[in-house]
Design an enzyme around this catalytic site. Structure first.
Site, PDB file in Angstrom:
ATOM      1  CE  LYS A   8      59.203  55.261  61.229  1.00 10.91           C
ATOM      2  NZ  LYS A   8      59.706  56.513  60.595  1.00 10.91           N
ATOM      3  CE1 TYR A  64      62.252  53.981  56.525  1.00 13.92           C
ATOM      4  CE2 TYR A  64      63.128  52.874  58.449  1.00 13.92           C
ATOM      5  CZ  TYR A  64      62.125  53.616  57.844  1.00 13.92           C
ATOM      6  OH  TYR A  64      61.018  53.999  58.554  1.00 13.92           O
ATOM      7  CG  ASN A  89      58.740  59.944  61.609  1.00  9.76           C
ATOM      8  OD1 ASN A  89      59.096  58.815  61.961  1.00  9.76           O
ATOM      9  ND2 ASN A  89      58.908  60.394  60.373  1.00  9.76           N
ATOM     10  CG  HIS A 112      57.203  52.548  57.564  1.00  8.11           C
ATOM     11  ND1 HIS A 112      57.849  53.240  56.569  1.00  8.11           N
ATOM     12  CD2 HIS A 112      56.698  51.438  56.971  1.00  8.11           C
ATOM     13  CE1 HIS A 112      57.754  52.555  55.428  1.00  8.11           C
ATOM     14  NE2 HIS A 112      57.057  51.454  55.651  1.00  8.11           N
ATOM     15  CD  GLU A 166      57.839  49.253  52.892  1.00  2.60           C
ATOM     16  OE1 GLU A 166      56.825  49.485  53.579  1.00  2.60           O
ATOM     17  OE2 GLU A 166      58.513  50.149  52.344  1.00  2.60           O
TER      18      GLU A 166
HETATM   19  P1  GTP Z   1      58.513  56.289  56.616  1.00  2.00           P
HETATM   20  O1  GTP Z   1      57.035  55.998  56.626  1.00  2.00           O
HETATM   21  O2  GTP Z   1      59.190  55.957  57.918  1.00  2.00           O
HETATM   22  O3  GTP Z   1      59.184  55.652  55.418  1.00  2.00           O
HETATM   23  O4  GTP Z   1      58.626  57.877  56.489  1.00  2.00           O
HETATM   24  P2  GTP Z   1      58.333  58.782  55.201  1.00  2.00           P
HETATM   25  O5  GTP Z   1      57.960  57.922  54.026  1.00  2.00           O
HETATM   26  O6  GTP Z   1      57.388  59.838  55.638  1.00  2.00           O
HETATM   27  O7  GTP Z   1      59.765  59.454  54.974  1.00  2.00           O
HETATM   28  P3  GTP Z   1      61.054  58.839  54.209  1.00  2.00           P
HETATM   29  O8  GTP Z   1      60.759  57.502  53.637  1.00  2.00           O
HETATM   30  O9  GTP Z   1      61.578  59.917  53.332  1.00  2.00           O
HETATM   31  O10 GTP Z   1      62.072  58.694  55.430  1.00  2.00           O
HETATM   32  C1  GTP Z   1      62.064  57.519  56.229  1.00  2.00           C
HETATM   33  C2  GTP Z   1      62.319  57.899  57.663  1.00  2.00           C
HETATM   34  O11 GTP Z   1      63.648  58.368  57.796  1.00  2.00           O
HETATM   35  C3  GTP Z   1      61.456  59.036  58.197  1.00  2.00           C
HETATM   36  O12 GTP Z   1      60.178  58.633  58.620  1.00  2.00           O
HETATM   37  C4  GTP Z   1      62.282  59.486  59.374  1.00  2.00           C
HETATM   38  O13 GTP Z   1      62.118  58.608  60.500  1.00  2.00           O
HETATM   39  C5  GTP Z   1      63.696  59.318  58.830  1.00  2.00           C
HETATM   40  N1  GTP Z   1      64.174  60.583  58.274  1.00  2.00           N
HETATM   41  C6  GTP Z   1      63.871  61.136  57.067  1.00  2.00           C
HETATM   42  N2  GTP Z   1      64.497  62.316  56.905  1.00  2.00           N
HETATM   43  C7  GTP Z   1      65.218  62.500  58.039  1.00  2.00           C
HETATM   44  C8  GTP Z   1      66.086  63.532  58.496  1.00  2.00           C
HETATM   45  O14 GTP Z   1      66.322  64.531  57.815  1.00  2.00           O
HETATM   46  N3  GTP Z   1      66.643  63.366  59.740  1.00  2.00           N
HETATM   47  C9  GTP Z   1      66.398  62.263  60.515  1.00  2.00           C
HETATM   48  N4  GTP Z   1      66.977  62.158  61.734  1.00  2.00           N
HETATM   49  N5  GTP Z   1      65.589  61.276  60.125  1.00  2.00           N
HETATM   50  C10 GTP Z   1      65.007  61.393  58.904  1.00  2.00           C
HETATM   51 MG    MG Z   2      59.127  56.267  53.461  1.00  2.00          MG
END
Ligand code: GTP
Ligand code: MG
Length: 149
Positions: free
Chosen positions: A9, A49, A112, A115, A126
């Site tokens: 990212k 997303y 974070n 992805h 994807e």
């Molecule tokens: P990805 O690998 O990026 O898809 O992350 P993930 O699979 O561990 O988490 P998820 O798919 O649930 O969420 C996608 C992304 O949205 C996360 O990696 C974060 O960058 C963002 N995100 C998720 N929850 C939050 C939140 O509560 N606050 C914020 N600011 N960002 C969030």
């Molecule tokens: Mg995810």
């Protein structure tokens, strides 16, 4: 063969973590089949997303992902989807185990650094979304016989 889409990212790029992150997947023994530095358009971020588009943090998430270049990668290997998610660690870096990418290199969910696809189906979806035909490379790493019996 199973495939996953891994993306460094914008914070990972801006913080100079590209080599460190790629290195973890390389050292594990997975095969890279696609790699590019790319400035993500808004529509692509929203499509990627789309499952999260009703979440309150969605606008911030799209702003984050489109804020600078990302490194798009396709990786291949047995069980690569789940294994890559383990290497990446929990979504909230404060809950991610030490030794994982997020556990070692990040502190906030909204920054974070990386992805990883959450299922083999989404891995394929994807990769097709982020890469054009001709951008992926099929090859046999020289180390293959030393990794796979
Ligand atoms: P990805 O690998 O990026 O898809 O992350 P993930 O699979 O561990 O988490 P998820 O798919 O649930 O969420 C996608 C992304 O949205 C996360 O990696 C974060 O960058 C963002 N995100 C998720 N929850 C939050 C939140 O509560 N606050 C914020 N600011 N960002 C969030
Ligand atoms: Mg995810």
């Amino acid at each position: 063969m199973e495939e996953t889409y891994i993306m460094i990212k914008p914070d990972g790029v801006q913080r100079g973590l590209v080599g460190e992150i790629i290195s973890r997947f390389e050292k594990k023994g997975f095969k890279m089949t696609g790699l590019k530095l790319f400035k993500c358009p808004q529509e692509l971020a929203e499509e990627h997303y789309k499952d999260l588009n009703s979440k309150p943090f969605f606008p911030k998430l799209i702003g984050y992902i489109t804020s600078g270049p990302v490194v798009c990668m396709a990786w291949e290997g047995d069980g690569v989807v789940a294994s890559a998610r383990k290497l990446i660690g929990a979504t909230n870096p404060l809950q991610a185990e030490p030794g994982t990418i997020r556990g070692d290199l990040a502190v906030q969910t909204g920054r974070n650094v990386v992805h990883g696809s959450d299922s083999p189906e989404n891995g394929k979806r994807e990769i097709a979304l982020w890469f054009k035909e001709g951008e992926l490379c099929e090859w046999t790493p020289a180390q293959a016989p030393w990794l796979l019996e």
